[in-house]
Design a protein around this motif. Structure first.
Motif, PDB file in Angstrom:
ATOM      1  N   ASP A   1      13.493  39.755  34.412  1.00  0.00           N
ATOM      2  CA  ASP A   1      12.773  40.886  35.387  1.00  0.00           C
ATOM      3  C   ASP A   1      12.622  41.943  34.432  1.00  0.00           C
ATOM      4  OD1 ASP A   1      15.404  41.800  34.964  1.00  0.00           O
ATOM      5  OD2 ASP A   1      15.856  42.268  36.828  1.00  0.00           O
TER       6      ASP A   1
ATOM      7  N   ILE B   1       0.770  38.247  34.481  1.00  0.00           N
ATOM      8  CA  ILE B   1       1.654  38.239  35.485  1.00  0.00           C
ATOM      9  C   ILE B   1       1.598  37.595  36.710  1.00  0.00           C
ATOM     10  CG2 ILE B   1       2.935  40.104  36.806  1.00  0.00           C
ATOM     11  CD1 ILE B   1       2.708  41.940  34.442  1.00  0.00           C
TER      12      ILE B   1
ATOM     13  N   ILE C   1       1.050  44.819  41.714  1.00  0.00           N
ATOM     14  CA  ILE C   1       1.093  45.276  40.169  1.00  0.00           C
ATOM     15  C   ILE C   1       0.796  46.703  40.021  1.00  0.00           C
ATOM     16  CG2 ILE C   1       0.709  45.081  37.619  1.00  0.00           C
ATOM     17  CD1 ILE C   1       0.236  42.209  38.462  1.00  0.00           C
TER      18      ILE C   1
ATOM     19  N   VAL D   1       5.850  44.605  40.761  1.00  0.00           N
ATOM     20  CA  VAL D   1       5.685  44.940  39.253  1.00  0.00           C
ATOM     21  C   VAL D   1       5.248  46.149  38.792  1.00  0.00           C
ATOM     22  CG1 VAL D   1       4.777  44.000  37.104  1.00  0.00           C
ATOM     23  CG2 VAL D   1       5.251  42.527  39.220  1.00  0.00           C
TER      24      VAL D   1
ATOM     25  N   MET E   1      10.239  43.279  38.623  1.00  0.00           N
ATOM     26  CA  MET E   1       9.678  43.230  37.026  1.00  0.00           C
ATOM     27  C   MET E   1       9.214  44.487  36.489  1.00  0.00           C
ATOM     28  SD  MET E   1       7.086  40.840  34.926  1.00  0.00           S
ATOM     29  CE  MET E   1       7.939  39.263  35.459  1.00  0.00           C
TER      30      MET E   1
END
Length: 737
Positions: A510, A534, A546, A675, A703
């Protein structure tokens, strides 16, 4: 600049809200399309327009007008068309023809100066003559006022905005109180108001100019940097630079402003600070209400705390740490309690235990957070409804034409025994003042947040000041729980916060570091990470799941360039996607955008099952949405925000929006993303600090990917200098406890 003169043939489109108009004008027999803030135009009028020609992709050649001057009709037909255009209620083409036949070229002078003579025309009585004169006078006044404002260097768009605000009093206000414009009219700051005052012959050393500059400096410091006051030396230096006068003249202005109550004097650590009355009142009211609730919050008195805690442990199977047990006990003994701690320290578990115990006691509890995203997370974490603070306080309009306000206040308080607010680091002084005003004296208040996060975007440092004052119960959760220790996001966040370097070489699942030594390499890697690597690795949406966060706005790795490059990859130009250019930025259908400031006036709608709609007002700093559609003709775009809220934006509201494929770390406060990608290569030392890095890392749920230079990360950890935010809440709390 060019000029054209002609007769308005047809108003194609007019936006009443912002004045934007599309019209056809007959210029020597040729029909020309004109656009601009021309809401005052009426079909049949003869006008002289100043502006420039432009080529529109869809609608061809147009004349974009920046200034307009109305001219008297120069023909019999023109005069008849003008009078029957609707400018004078009740006068149609036949009556207009009779008036022109009677008075000829003197018609407009008769209506303006001797309107009683209109009764000489068949079919016009005394009352109709009065109505005609009043309507013409109002129209004449508006045109004279717009010409007056434009003569002072004010753009047509701004002139219309000023006239809408002040109406028939515009010229008097502008002549006698030009600096009032900086406070009343959005988009006119001190510098523009000063130019207007100078154009009117204002003296450079006028006290009114001095005071206006001081108020502007303090207001700008609050809005851009979060200060609620400034030390005397800093305020004086800024004023000397802005005004171009000597220091003693500024000090004279300060004394006059204090006498006029335009400024408030505060003393902090034997130093003099000055602030605006509104900010001083807010911090004082927070302090007074907070201490009263801390002393009188009796809703939980008389309950068996140990029994409640025992039942919580029995039903939930949760074994609380000593810190958590202290937090729960403090919260259940009434008054005001602050619970603060970083990620993985059990804040959510603690809140759930407090909730469970309070519910066993039969108490009515409200949960709230500053933003929709934070409220949604709170609901998911606790299994109970959480509202935005604005929704909790029933923000809205009390009647037609009224200003927005909170429905819950001292006269109509919240009906609850306890209030729990999460993400308190985001709450500014004005929102906190409203919360405390609406909270019953006997209710208890629980404030939860991470004191090490960046402070609120709005003015003040509410959570930090309350903790620093030491006047209310505060529990620090520092123990990282075992399950959280498996997350390198959590562990690295704590390392950074403690001044330790994060683990960047670990092959965790992560937290990743991709070393790049130049801007081009960082930029290309970020784009590749977002668009392919990703999403393929996690199976996530590259736009919705993201978020690229960067420290800066400008430069190769600033969010402005990142947004352009990411949008090129994620939402490229397409013939079937409408787009528009606003303030130098292209917006395209499907674009990801962010609201840049609290706007309590924007109306939104949320579709409900069965075809019904929920309606409300207000969108807030940091709200993220997607452009559903753009109408170039109506100059609006429809944006769908979190929680399925749809709002229509005028093109003129573009200054409230930004592309949001990348955002500054400051703007990410209170939000969480699956993310987070951080391009970190270099940047100005004051900005690249530990606090900023910590905030960025804690925005991620699944992440974190850092792309750039390891030494840049280390320098940020080593730099623990946080920009000082000048506030007075802590000192007020200490002085009145």
């Amino acid at each position: 600049m060019e000029q054209i003169t002609g007769i308005i043939e047809n108003i194609i489109y007019k936006n009443e809200a912002n004045g934007y108009t599309v019209a056809d004008i007959d210029v020597e027999g040729e029909l020309v399309t004109v656009v601009g803030s021309l809401s005052m135009l009426i079909a049949g009028e003869r006008v002289r327009l100043t502006g420039k020609w432009k080529e529109h992709a869809s609608y061809g050649r147009q004349f974009a007008a920046d200034a307009v001057q109305k001219l008297p009709p120069d023909s019999r037909d023109g005069m008849i068309k003008y009078l029957s255009s609707g400018i004078i209620k009740g006068i149609g083409p036949k009556t207009a023809e009779k008036i022109v036949d009677k008075f000829g070229t003197d018609t407009l002078d008769v209506i303006r100066f001797t309107p009683e003579r209109l009764t000489e025309v068949e079919g016009i009585g005394e009352s109709k003559a009065v109505v005609a004169a009043e309507a013409f006078a109002k129209e004449y006044e508006s045109q004279e006022t717009l010409i007056f404002l434009q003569s002072l260097g004010v753009t047509l768009d701004m002139a219309v905005r000023i006239y809408k605000a002040y109406g028939e009093n515009t010229r008097e206000i502008v002549r006698t109180e030009p600096y009032r414009l900086a406070e009343d009219i959005e988009g006119i700051g001190f510098i523009r108001a000063d130019r207007i005052a100078m154009a009117l012959g204002g003296a450079i050393d006028a006290i009114s100019r001095n005071i206006a500059a001081l108020k502007f400096i303090l207001s700008d410091a609050a809005q851009s940097e979060g200060h609620t006051c400034l030390p005397q030396n800093e305020l004086v230096l800024k004023a000397v630079k802005l005004l171009g006068v000597k220091e003693n003249e500024v000090l004279q202005g300060i004394q006059k402003a204090l006498i006029n109550r335009d400024l408030v004097l505060r003393r902090r650590d034997n130093e003099q600070f000055y602030g605006l009355p509104a900010y001083d009142r807010a911090e004082r009211q927070i302090a007074e209400r907070l201490l009263k609730i801390a002393q009188n919050g009796t809703a939980l008195y008389g309950y068996d705390i140990d029994a409640a805690l025992g039942k919580v442990s029995e039903f939930s199977g949760i074994e609380l740490s000593q810190e958590q047990r202290e937090a729960v006990t403090d919260a259940l003994t009434g008054g005001v309690t602050v619970i603060t701690g970083g990620p993985g320290t059990g804040k959510t578990t603690t809140i759930k235990c407090i909730l469970s115990a309070m519910e066993q006691m039969g108490l009515k509890i409200e949960l709230a957070a500053p933003t929709g995203r934070a409220a949604k997370r709170m609901s998911q974490a606790t299994g109970r409804e959480a509202k935005t603070i604005h929704r909790l306080l029933e923000f809205g309009y009390s009647g037609e034409g009224s200003l927005p306000s909170f429905g819950r206040d001292r006269e109509n308080p919240l009906e609850c025994d306890a209030l729990i607010i999460d993400e308190m680091s985001m709450v500014d002084i004005f929102l906190m003042k409203s919360v405390l005003a609406a909270l019953p004296d006997c209710a208890c208040l629980l404030l939860v947040g991470d004191a090490d996060q960046l402070p609120s975007v709005g003015a003040g440092n509410v959570l930090g000041d309350i903790i620093a004052s030491g006047v209310v119960k505060t529990v620090y959760l520092r123990e990282i729980f075992r399950q959280a220790k498996s997350s390198l996001i959590v562990m690295n966040a704590h390392k950074v916060n403690n001044g330790e370097y994060p683990e960047l070489d670990d092959k965790a699942s992560d937290f990743f570091f991709d070393r790049k030594s130049d801007s081009e390499g960082v930029l290309n890697t970020v784009i590749e990470m977002v668009s392919t690597r990703i999403p393929q690795y996690l199976g996530c949406d590259p736009v919705r799941d993201i978020q690229v966060l960067a420290p800066m706005k400008k430069g190769d790795l600033g969010i402005e360039n990142l947004n352009m490059m990411l949008r090129r990859q994620l939402n490229p130009e397409h013939p079937f996607k409408t787009q528009c250019e606003l303030r130098g930025v292209i917006y395209r259908e499907n674009d990801k955008v962010m609201q840049l400031k609290n706007d309590y006036n924007i109306k939104w709608r949320r579709p409900l099952p069965g075809g019904a709609e929920e309606k409300g007002e207000g969108l807030y700093n940091g709200d993220i949405g997607f452009i559903e559609s753009i109408s170039v003709v109506e100059r609006t775009m429809c944006i769908c925000f979190d929680d399925n809220k749809y709002a229509d934006y005028e093109f003129e509201q573009a200054d409230e929006l930004m592309l949001a494929y990348a955002a500054t770390i400051h703007k990410s406060q209170g939000s969480e993303f699956d993310v987070v990608i951080l391009p970190l290569l270099k940047g100005p030392q004051p900005l690249m600090n530990r606090n900023l890095l910590y905030t960025a890392i804690t925005r991620a749920k699944k992440m974190v990917v850092i792309v750039g230079d390891k030494n840049c990360v280390y320098r940020m950890v080593d730099n623990n200098r946080i920009a000082n935010r000048y506030t007075a809440l802590k000192y007020i709390l200490n002085s009145i406890q």
